[in-house]
Design an enzyme around this catalytic site. Structure first.
Site, PDB file in Angstrom:
ATOM      1  N   ASP A  52       0.853  -1.167  -0.040  1.00  0.00           N
ATOM      2  CA  ASP A  52       0.156  -0.091  -0.172  1.00  0.00           C
ATOM      3  C   ASP A  52       0.859   1.335   0.125  1.00  0.00           C
ATOM      4  OD1 ASP A  52       0.947  -0.005   2.691  1.00  0.00           O
ATOM      5  OD2 ASP A  52      -1.006   0.062   3.654  1.00  0.00           O
ATOM      6  N   SER A  53       2.320   1.140  -0.031  1.00  0.00           N
ATOM      7  CA  SER A  53       3.214   2.070  -0.392  1.00  0.00           C
ATOM      8  C   SER A  53       2.880   2.830  -1.659  1.00  0.00           C
ATOM      9  CB  SER A  53       4.596   1.503  -0.397  1.00  0.00           C
ATOM     10  OG  SER A  53       4.712   0.523  -0.928  1.00  0.00           O
ATOM     11  N   ASP A  91      -0.812  -6.098  -0.174  1.00  0.00           N
ATOM     12  CA  ASP A  91      -1.189  -5.448   1.270  1.00  0.00           C
ATOM     13  C   ASP A  91      -2.651  -5.202   1.177  1.00  0.00           C
ATOM     14  OD1 ASP A  91       0.810  -4.823   3.160  1.00  0.00           O
ATOM     15  OD2 ASP A  91       1.609  -3.316   1.863  1.00  0.00           O
ATOM     16  N   LYS A 120      -0.999  -9.346   3.215  1.00  0.00           N
ATOM     17  CA  LYS A 120      -0.435  -8.737   4.329  1.00  0.00           C
ATOM     18  C   LYS A 120      -1.178  -7.728   4.982  1.00  0.00           C
ATOM     19  CE  LYS A 120       3.189  -5.878   4.219  1.00  0.00           C
ATOM     20  NZ  LYS A 120       2.886  -4.672   4.576  1.00  0.00           N
ATOM     21  N   GLU A 122      -1.289  -5.250   8.935  1.00  0.00           N
ATOM     22  CA  GLU A 122      -0.336  -4.857   9.981  1.00  0.00           C
ATOM     23  C   GLU A 122      -1.281  -4.826  11.345  1.00  0.00           C
ATOM     24  OE1 GLU A 122       0.123  -0.618   9.019  1.00  0.00           O
ATOM     25  OE2 GLU A 122       0.838  -1.033   7.132  1.00  0.00           O
ATOM     26  N   GLU A 189       9.217  -3.996  10.619  1.00  0.00           N
ATOM     27  CA  GLU A 189       9.532  -2.633  10.039  1.00  0.00           C
ATOM     28  C   GLU A 189       9.831  -1.896  11.144  1.00  0.00           C
ATOM     29  OE1 GLU A 189       6.682  -0.947   7.423  1.00  0.00           O
ATOM     30  OE2 GLU A 189       7.935   0.747   7.070  1.00  0.00           O
TER      31      GLU A 189
HETATM   32  O1  KIV Z   1       3.623  -1.106   1.457  1.00  0.00           O
HETATM   33  C1  KIV Z   1       4.705  -1.365   1.493  1.00  0.00           C
HETATM   34  O2  KIV Z   1       5.587  -1.253   0.544  1.00  0.00           O
HETATM   35  C2  KIV Z   1       5.290  -2.225   2.725  1.00  0.00           C
HETATM   36  C3  KIV Z   1       6.690  -2.211   2.747  1.00  0.00           C
HETATM   37  C4  KIV Z   1       7.039  -2.138   4.310  1.00  0.00           C
HETATM   38  C5  KIV Z   1       7.591  -3.029   2.250  1.00  0.00           C
HETATM   39  O3  KIV Z   1       4.656  -2.719   3.302  1.00  0.00           O
END
Ligand code: KIV
Length: 289
Positions: A52-53, A91, A120, A122, A189
């Protein structure tokens, strides 16, 4: 029903555990579209994350919070079209797994359906019910602890986590809970290197570090950071392997000068009329009024 298996070189979720057991360091980067996925895959990375970056590095947002599931799906599908052999993860964006277990399943399932092999998300023990439900629905989950960018306002900025008080213990305990809930891996992270080493040692599942020192089972860097594609300073943990931004600005400036000086396009970049058509054209004159 087809049971055609993927090509033998396709990296799968269980491969990451095997890599940790073999002491083989895992290499992960991000990608957001077909060209970035092709580059990462051609470089032979083990895993590609549609992070989600996306929000910060591609869409111009200040942080990851504005990224929606629809935006993620759009970019995930572009990456899927590159057919990477790397393990493809995505993400779950902010608010796609916070509201309810049902909502989490629907959103995780939507990502899996367009072609990722896992998701993924958080957060620590508060996420356990969501992780259990996803894994129960055959959706592999990677956890993400430490500096979790979707918690920017709770953390008061992007700050290294787990340094003070009970923070380090909480992080190790959360890591164990995520493993017990069924995560196949854990992204760490922005935490001290020695804490990341301890977590990696305590867990059976592999850890992937970013700003978490050298002793994780693998490392991830954002595509645009490692290739230096963005102007301005990068965080301390980034090592730039290319000054992509400067190189691209220089290349484009050279192209602009060539146009202005009449050097581009040249004969090699132009299409030429066949001789017969050229002769015909030379005899043609505009009709007189
Ligand atoms: O969204 C992202 O790029 C991440 C980084 C920590 C790799 O979650």
């Amino acid at each position: 029903m087809s049971h055609v298996s993927k090509s033998r070189s396709q990296v799968t979720v269980p491969d990451l555990a095997r890599f940790k057991a073999q002491g083989r360091r895992i290499v992960m980067t991000t990608a957001y579209d077909a060209p970035t996925a092709h580059i990462a895959d051609a470089a032979g990375v083990d895993s590609i994350l549609v992070g989600d970056s996306l929000g910060n590095v591609c869409l111009g947002f200040e942080n990851t919070l504005p990224v929606t599931l629809e935006m993620m799906l759009h970019h995930v599908q572009a990456v899927v079209r590159a057919r990477p052999r790397a393990l493809l993860l995505a993400d779950m964006p902010y608010l796609s797994y916070h509201i309810s277990v049902e909502d989490t399943l629907r959103n995780g399932g939507a990502l899996l359906r367009v072609g990722v092999q896992g998701v993924k998300l958080e957060g620590g023990s508060v996420r356990v019910p969501m992780i259990q439900a996803l894994v129960g629905a055959e959706i592999p989950v990677m956890g993400h602890l430490g500096l979790t960018p979707q918690s920017i306002h709770i953390m008061g900025g992007y700050k290294v986590q787990g340094k003070e008080g009970q923070g380090a213990i909480t992080l190790i305990e959360d890591a164990l809970r995520l493993q017990d809930a069924g995560c196949f891996g854990l992204l760490l992270e922005g935490i001290p290197a020695d804490l990341a080493a301890r977590v990696t040692d305590v867990l059976e599942i592999p850890t992937i570090g970013i700003g978490a020192g050298p002793d994780c089972s693998g490392q991830v860097l954002v595509f645009h950071d490692l290739l230096g594609l963005l102007p301005g300073d990068a965080p301390k943990f980034v090592r730039k392997y290319l000054d992509g931004y400067a190189l691209m600005v220089e290349a484009m400036s050279n192209w602009a000068s060539d146009i202005r000086e009449g050097d581009y396009p040249g004969p090699a970049e132009s299409y030429i009329l066949p001789e017969a058509t050229r002769k015909l054209l030379s005899t043609w004159a505009p009709p007189k009024n």
